[in-house]
Design a protein around this motif. Sequence first.
Motif, PDB file in Angstrom:
ATOM      1  N   ALA A   1      31.649 -41.567  25.380  1.00 38.48           N
ATOM      2  CA  ALA A   1      30.465 -41.298  26.780  1.00 38.48           C
ATOM      3  C   ALA A   1      28.919 -41.133  27.577  1.00 38.48           C
ATOM      4  N   LEU A   2      28.874 -41.416  26.248  1.00 33.43           N
ATOM      5  CA  LEU A   2      26.515 -41.027  26.179  1.00 33.43           C
ATOM      6  C   LEU A   2      26.138 -41.976  27.287  1.00 33.43           C
ATOM      7  N   LYS A   3      26.111 -41.065  28.105  1.00 32.71           N
ATOM      8  CA  LYS A   3      24.476 -41.723  29.099  1.00 32.71           C
ATOM      9  C   LYS A   3      22.879 -41.440  28.360  1.00 32.71           C
ATOM     10  N   TYR A   4      22.317 -42.922  28.460  1.00 33.12           N
ATOM     11  CA  TYR A   4      21.185 -43.250  27.922  1.00 33.12           C
ATOM     12  C   TYR A   4      20.726 -44.203  28.482  1.00 33.12           C
ATOM     13  N   HIS A   5      19.005 -45.325  28.325  1.00 35.68           N
ATOM     14  CA  HIS A   5      18.668 -45.864  28.208  1.00 35.68           C
ATOM     15  C   HIS A   5      17.962 -46.090  26.959  1.00 35.68           C
ATOM     16  N   ALA A   6      17.256 -47.154  27.348  1.00 32.01           N
ATOM     17  CA  ALA A   6      16.335 -47.469  26.498  1.00 32.01           C
ATOM     18  C   ALA A   6      15.103 -47.889  26.540  1.00 32.01           C
TER      19      ALA A   6
ATOM     20  N   ASP B   1      20.254 -39.460  28.304  1.00 29.02           N
ATOM     21  CA  ASP B   1      19.605 -39.162  29.572  1.00 29.02           C
ATOM     22  C   ASP B   1      21.138 -38.061  30.172  1.00 29.02           C
ATOM     23  N   GLU B   2      21.503 -37.455  28.672  1.00 31.54           N
ATOM     24  CA  GLU B   2      22.369 -35.769  28.608  1.00 31.54           C
ATOM     25  C   GLU B   2      21.421 -35.184  29.297  1.00 31.54           C
ATOM     26  N   ALA B   3      21.915 -34.014  30.007  1.00 27.86           N
ATOM     27  CA  ALA B   3      21.611 -32.862  30.541  1.00 27.86           C
ATOM     28  C   ALA B   3      21.371 -31.726  29.031  1.00 27.86           C
TER      29      ALA B   3
ATOM     30  N   VAL C   1      24.844 -41.478  17.966  1.00 28.78           N
ATOM     31  CA  VAL C   1      24.809 -41.291  19.122  1.00 28.78           C
ATOM     32  C   VAL C   1      25.389 -39.560  19.491  1.00 28.78           C
ATOM     33  N   THR C   2      26.161 -38.939  18.377  1.00 23.34           N
ATOM     34  CA  THR C   2      26.745 -37.893  18.514  1.00 23.34           C
ATOM     35  C   THR C   2      25.293 -36.752  18.949  1.00 23.34           C
ATOM     36  N   LEU C   3      24.036 -36.926  18.172  1.00 23.48           N
ATOM     37  CA  LEU C   3      23.034 -36.365  18.133  1.00 23.48           C
ATOM     38  C   LEU C   3      22.398 -36.427  19.470  1.00 23.48           C
ATOM     39  N   LEU C   4      22.564 -37.943  19.983  1.00 21.48           N
ATOM     40  CA  LEU C   4      21.836 -37.675  22.082  1.00 21.48           C
ATOM     41  C   LEU C   4      22.857 -36.937  22.275  1.00 21.48           C
ATOM     42  N   LYS C   5      23.901 -37.249  22.397  1.00 21.00           N
ATOM     43  CA  LYS C   5      25.294 -36.504  23.272  1.00 21.00           C
ATOM     44  C   LYS C   5      24.822 -35.062  23.256  1.00 21.00           C
TER      45      LYS C   5
END
Length: 579
Positions: A547-552, A575-577, A518-522
């Motif tokens: 509050a991570l924005k993501y999708h499968a 989906d984070e900038a 999660v931290t990596l995707l953030k």
Amino acid sequence: MAISEPASDQRRAFDLDLARRLARLLDAASARHARASLLLVVVSLLAFLPGFFQLSPIDRDEARFSQATKQMLESGNYVDIRFHVQARHKKPVGIYWLQAAAVTAGEAVIGPSARTSIWLYRVPSLLGAIGSVLLTYWIALAFVTRRGALFAGLLMAGCVLLGVEARLAKTDAVLLFTILASFGALARAYMRPAAERAGDIRLAAIFWTGLAAGILVKGPMAPLFVGLAVAALALVERSGSFLKPLKPLLGLLWCLLLVLPWFVAIYYVTNGAFYQHAVGVDMLGKVTEGQEGHWGPPGTYFLAVWGTFWPSVVLAAMAAPFAYRARRDGKVRFLLCWLVPSWLAFEIAATKLPHYVLPLYPALAILVALAVERGMLAKAGSRLAGLVWLWPVMAIVLALGLGVAFVYLGGGFVTGLMAAPLLLAAIALLWMAARAFPRAGAEGAFLTAICGALLLYLAAYQLLLPQMRALWISERLAAVVAAEGCPPGNVASFPYQEPSLVFLVGTDINYVLPHEAVTLLKKGGCALAFIDERFTPAFQKHAEAQALKYHAVATLEGFTYNGGRPVAITVFRSDEAAP
């Protein structure tokens, strides 16, 4: 009955005619060494090439070896051995150098994609397997005629285990080649009359260079096989004079000269850590306890050989009475001293893996050729003739197993239709071989059997296994990464962390826990996380907390052949900038 008997007689006549025609092929091919060698190479390629280019990297050993070689090429450090973020202090450097040379040559032809083309890493194993078949032929020439030696080479070329090792980018096919080089020199030294046992620089060079190469490939394994045979021969002969042609003192110095530079260098580079792990943990652990779940009781290899040395094992079993009766014969004595001590040692050792006893199979092949040449297999065959029906029985079992696995693991319908005629033809040929044995003899029957085995290997390795998509999870995940265009350093995976995924995605892939994914995707940008369905709730909980924005992106279902269970892995994308 009057109608069926002529039809049955016609089928038996056809079986016999085919077996005899194939047996005559031995006569034609054995007329010259070049012809015999060419036939062995052709049969080896027919046996080893199906699936060589198509099969995805196999977990875990092949992928570990290949990835460690890839990291050598990436770092330019050809002394230390590393896998992903860890030191790989298990085996010496020989196989990595050979694989690196093959990949470097491949890069000059096909470019950067060579580093993720697993078949290039397999080239040393393929060459080692073909070379081992040829060396079996060369060793056998010290025991039998050229025709018999050719037959011994074919017994090796067709066996299941050597075919498996020829397709895997690891040590064992190359190790076999090095060990056989030493045994070929040792056999010629031993067979010399006592009065002619003067130093022979050519034999000595082959023996000690082969031993040194074996040490650089797999440490003490080559000296173990050769040393136990030498000790057994010295014991039964009550003399070590047969070693004189091998120039022991000079040869030992040459061997040390070849191996010491790297062993000294790795000591200083790792501050002795390589030896602590390779000897203290890896080697001794395999002797005293079953490492990585590979424990087996004594007798495991005796049971396994019926599958791993198939179809040649049938004739090896028939040759066993001859080997016992002729155990005082010099040629048989040498082969038994090669075979028995090492076999017993590995049966006693705690860790059991089928390929550990592969260097003993050429001794079995040559024993069979010797029994056939002396006309002793036919005598044993009268009592053991029923064993030939293991040829079609094993083929039927394998065909059924492959068919069930193909359906269960998601193979394509068209591929199945293509494989079915090959499997049926393989079973038919092996049935014909068994039926022809009583009248055609061992050679013709076995050559018919090996034709059936080649068709079986073609169907299994070329058509069925590569299309069992459920097995090749890493390949499918790597395809998602390529489609999404994310760099390896922005990819995380848990708990699916097989070595093949590192090889196919990239060295920088992150094997982390769900909250770290999660931290990596953030961090944003193109970032992916591979999360098993069992841990998806934990990943989603941490994602919500941050509050991570993501999708499968996709969910891939498959079957882990190491864990032996079905899995479902969801690929999540950030989906984070981008920062």
